[in-house]
Design a protein around this motif. Structure first.
Motif, short mmCIF file in Angstrom:
data_model
loop_
_atom_site.label_atom_id
_atom_site.label_comp_id
_atom_site.label_asym_id
_atom_site.label_seq_id
_atom_site.Cartn_x
_atom_site.Cartn_y
_atom_site.Cartn_z
N LEU A 117 0.83 -1.20 0.00
CA LEU A 117 0.00 0.00 0.00
C LEU A 117 0.86 1.25 0.00
O LEU A 117 0.57 2.23 -0.71
CB LEU A 117 -0.93 0.00 1.22
N ALA A 118 1.96 1.24 0.79
CA ALA A 118 2.84 2.41 0.83
C ALA A 118 3.47 2.68 -0.53
O ALA A 118 3.58 3.84 -0.96
CB ALA A 118 3.92 2.19 1.89
N LYS A 119 3.86 1.62 -1.24
CA LYS A 119 4.44 1.79 -2.57
C LYS A 119 3.41 2.35 -3.55
O LYS A 119 3.73 3.23 -4.36
CB LYS A 119 4.98 0.46 -3.09
N VAL A 120 2.20 1.83 -3.45
CA VAL A 120 1.13 2.31 -4.36
C VAL A 120 0.85 3.78 -4.11
O VAL A 120 0.75 4.59 -5.05
CB VAL A 120 -0.14 1.46 -4.20
N VAL A 121 0.72 4.15 -2.84
CA VAL A 121 0.43 5.55 -2.50
C VAL A 121 1.58 6.45 -2.94
O VAL A 121 1.36 7.56 -3.47
CB VAL A 121 0.16 5.69 -0.99
N ALA A 122 2.82 5.98 -2.74
CA ALA A 122 3.98 6.78 -3.17
C ALA A 122 4.00 6.95 -4.69
O ALA A 122 4.27 8.04 -5.20
CB ALA A 122 5.27 6.14 -2.68
N ASN A 123 3.71 5.87 -5.40
CA ASN A 123 3.74 5.93 -6.87
C ASN A 123 2.62 6.82 -7.42
O ASN A 123 2.80 7.50 -8.43
CB ASN A 123 3.62 4.53 -7.46
N GLU A 124 1.47 6.79 -6.76
CA GLU A 124 0.31 7.53 -7.26
C GLU A 124 0.05 8.81 -6.46
O GLU A 124 -1.06 9.35 -6.51
CB GLU A 124 -0.94 6.63 -7.20
N SER A 125 1.05 9.28 -5.72
CA SER A 125 0.84 10.41 -4.81
C SER A 125 0.37 11.67 -5.54
O SER A 125 -0.51 12.39 -5.06
CB SER A 125 2.12 10.70 -4.03
N LEU A 209 -6.26 4.04 -7.18
CA LEU A 209 -5.70 3.01 -6.30
C LEU A 209 -5.74 1.63 -6.94
O LEU A 209 -4.78 0.86 -6.83
CB LEU A 209 -6.46 3.00 -4.96
N ALA A 210 -6.85 1.31 -7.61
CA ALA A 210 -6.95 0.00 -8.26
C ALA A 210 -5.89 -0.15 -9.34
O ALA A 210 -5.22 -1.19 -9.44
CB ALA A 210 -8.34 -0.19 -8.85
N THR A 211 -5.71 0.89 -10.14
CA THR A 211 -4.68 0.83 -11.18
C THR A 211 -3.29 0.73 -10.57
O THR A 211 -2.44 -0.02 -11.05
CB THR A 211 -4.77 2.09 -12.07
N GLY A 212 -3.07 1.50 -9.48
CA GLY A 212 -1.77 1.45 -8.81
C GLY A 212 -1.47 0.08 -8.25
O GLY A 212 -0.35 -0.43 -8.38
N PHE A 213 -2.47 -0.56 -7.62
CA PHE A 213 -2.27 -1.91 -7.09
C PHE A 213 -1.98 -2.89 -8.22
O PHE A 213 -1.09 -3.75 -8.11
CB PHE A 213 -3.50 -2.36 -6.30
N TYR A 214 -2.73 -2.79 -9.30
CA TYR A 214 -2.53 -3.71 -10.42
C TYR A 214 -1.12 -3.57 -10.99
O TYR A 214 -0.43 -4.58 -11.23
CB TYR A 214 -3.57 -3.43 -11.50
N GLU A 216 1.60 -2.36 -9.52
CA GLU A 216 2.63 -2.77 -8.57
C GLU A 216 2.70 -4.29 -8.45
O GLU A 216 3.78 -4.88 -8.42
CB GLU A 216 2.37 -2.14 -7.21
N VAL A 217 1.53 -4.94 -8.37
CA VAL A 217 1.51 -6.40 -8.30
C VAL A 217 2.09 -7.01 -9.57
O VAL A 217 2.86 -7.98 -9.52
CB VAL A 217 0.08 -6.91 -8.04
N ARG A 218 1.74 -6.43 -10.72
CA ARG A 218 2.28 -6.95 -11.98
C ARG A 218 3.80 -6.75 -12.04
O ARG A 218 4.53 -7.63 -12.51
CB ARG A 218 1.63 -6.24 -13.16
N ARG A 219 4.29 -5.61 -11.53
CA ARG A 219 5.73 -5.37 -11.52
C ARG A 219 6.43 -6.38 -10.61
O ARG A 219 7.47 -6.93 -10.98
CB ARG A 219 6.02 -3.95 -11.03
N GLN A 220 5.87 -6.64 -9.43
CA GLN A 220 6.48 -7.59 -8.52
C GLN A 220 6.47 -9.00 -9.10
O GLN A 220 7.45 -9.75 -8.98
CB GLN A 220 5.76 -7.57 -7.17
N ASP A 221 5.36 -9.37 -9.75
CA ASP A 221 5.31 -10.68 -10.40
C ASP A 221 6.33 -10.78 -11.52
O ASP A 221 6.97 -11.83 -11.69
CB ASP A 221 3.90 -10.93 -10.96
N PHE A 222 6.50 -9.70 -12.26
CA PHE A 222 7.47 -9.72 -13.36
C PHE A 222 8.89 -9.89 -12.82
O PHE A 222 9.68 -10.68 -13.36
CB PHE A 222 7.37 -8.43 -14.17
#
Length: 355
Positions: A117-125, A209-214, A216-222
């Motif tokens: 969540l912190a990464k998503v908020v930072a990326n989409e701040s 937030l939904a786009t940010g989570f998607y 970030e999760v896709r980046r981590q999976d990659f």
């Protein structure tokens, strides 16, 4: 028993302790409890608190939190111990048990969600800040307009902008408690516009937030899949562009020890690369064991015939699977890998490789 193992209290156990503690806190607020019942509940809280003291001791004695970024877990452990202790020393007996509600944080100590969540908020701040600014502008504008329109009609509810701000908040959030309702036609039109604006603003927040989570999760999976693919010897000599294509094509999979991965006679719609662990191939002559770096299931994939052997996991094994459709795409983008797979299939089949 040493204190160190208590630093490794599992997340389910933390959830169990926290749930029991919070239920006891809730029970202590009920009326009609006898002195014995209250004593039993308070002793149970003390036992849970003692378990958390031992867990904190283990965390402090262990240096793992310094190496693995476990500072949030250490802070939660400290709060879980110190807040109830301070309440017992400085708060009256009626309310001191309520401070055990800090244990709500315990199930979150090992959670990776808040780091995500912190990464998503930072990326989409920037986007979140922009929408928040719009929310604030609409909120104050609605309160100002509501004050101007309704101040003479309802001076007790819209007599000032701060008073009108409550109506603006519940209307903009589309909550609509009904304690403050515009009486004039202009006020009701304003309320409708504010509600529609609120729906749009909250939809923007949710979408960002939904786009940010998607993402970030896709980046981590990659990243995880890249590490798995790079560990396969067949792919280690490839360039970055080819690896990207392979990462997109392969699907990670964990198989427990003893599980059957594929059976003889099944349709061969995918092949497998071994990243970690060992598998056993039940060939007609004698079982063959394959370890990390090998692959199997390619014969059915290349020839289209049913599988010729049953493969099971000798240990827990980490696999990368390649489906037939993705194999065709990989053949066009990385012909050298496809050719290696075909040669291996022919050699294992007993025929000479075709050049």
């Amino acid at each position: 028993m040493s204190a160190v193992p208590f630093s490794k209290i599992s997340t389910p156990l933390n959830v169990l302790f926290a749930t029991m503690g919070l239920l006891v806190v809730a029970a202590l607020t009920t009326q009609g409890l006898t002195a014995q019942e209250r004593l039993v509940f308070e002793l149970l809280l003390a036992a849970i608190w003692l378990a958390y003291v031992l867990q904190l001791s283990g965390t402090l004695l262990s240096r793992r939190h310094r190496l693995s970024g476990g500072m949030p877990a250490l802070v939660i452990d400290l709060l879980a111990v110190l807040v109830p202790a301070a309440a017992f020393l400085f708060v009256g007996s009626r309310d001191r048990d309520l401070y055990c509600a800090i244990w709500l944080l315990k199930p979150l100590r090992d959670s990776t969600f808040f780091r995500l969540l912190a990464k998503v908020v930072a990326n989409e701040s920037r986007n979140l800040l922009g929408v928040t600014s719009v929310f604030g502008i609409v909120l104050f504008g609605a309160a100002l307009a509501g004050y101007v329109i309704e101040r003479d009609v309802q001076p007790d509810k819209f007599g000032s902008i701060p008073q009108a701000m409550w109506w603006a908040v519940v209307t903009l959030s589309t909550t609509g408690y009904g304690d403050e309702i515009p009486q004039s036609l202009a006020g009701r039109v304003l309320a409708g516009l504010v509600m529609m604006s609120g729906i749009g603003i909250f939809a923007l927040w949710a979408g960002i937030l939904a786009t940010g989570f998607y993402e970030e999760v896709r980046r981590q999976d990659f990243v995880r899949n890249w590490q798995l693919v790079a560990a396969v010897p067949l792919f280690q000599k490839l360039g970055s562009a080819a690896l990207i294509e392979i990462v997109r094509a392969l699907r990670p999979r964990i198989v427990p020890a003893g599980a059957v991965i594929c059976r003889k006679g099944d349709v061969g719609d995918q092949m497998f690369f071994i990243v970690e662990g060992r598998v056993t191939v039940a060939t007609p002559d004698h079982p063959v064991e394959l370890s990390a770096g090998n692959f199997f299931g390619e014969m059915a994939l290349v020839s289209g015939d049913p599988r010729s052997a049953t493969v099971s996991a000798a240990t827990e094994v980490s696999l990368l699977s390649l489906y037939a459709v993705d194999f065709q795409i990989l053949s066009s983008s990385s012909p050298e890998i496809a050719e290696t797979i075909r040669k291996t299939a022919l050699e294992r089949r007993g025929g000479p490789p075709k050049e």
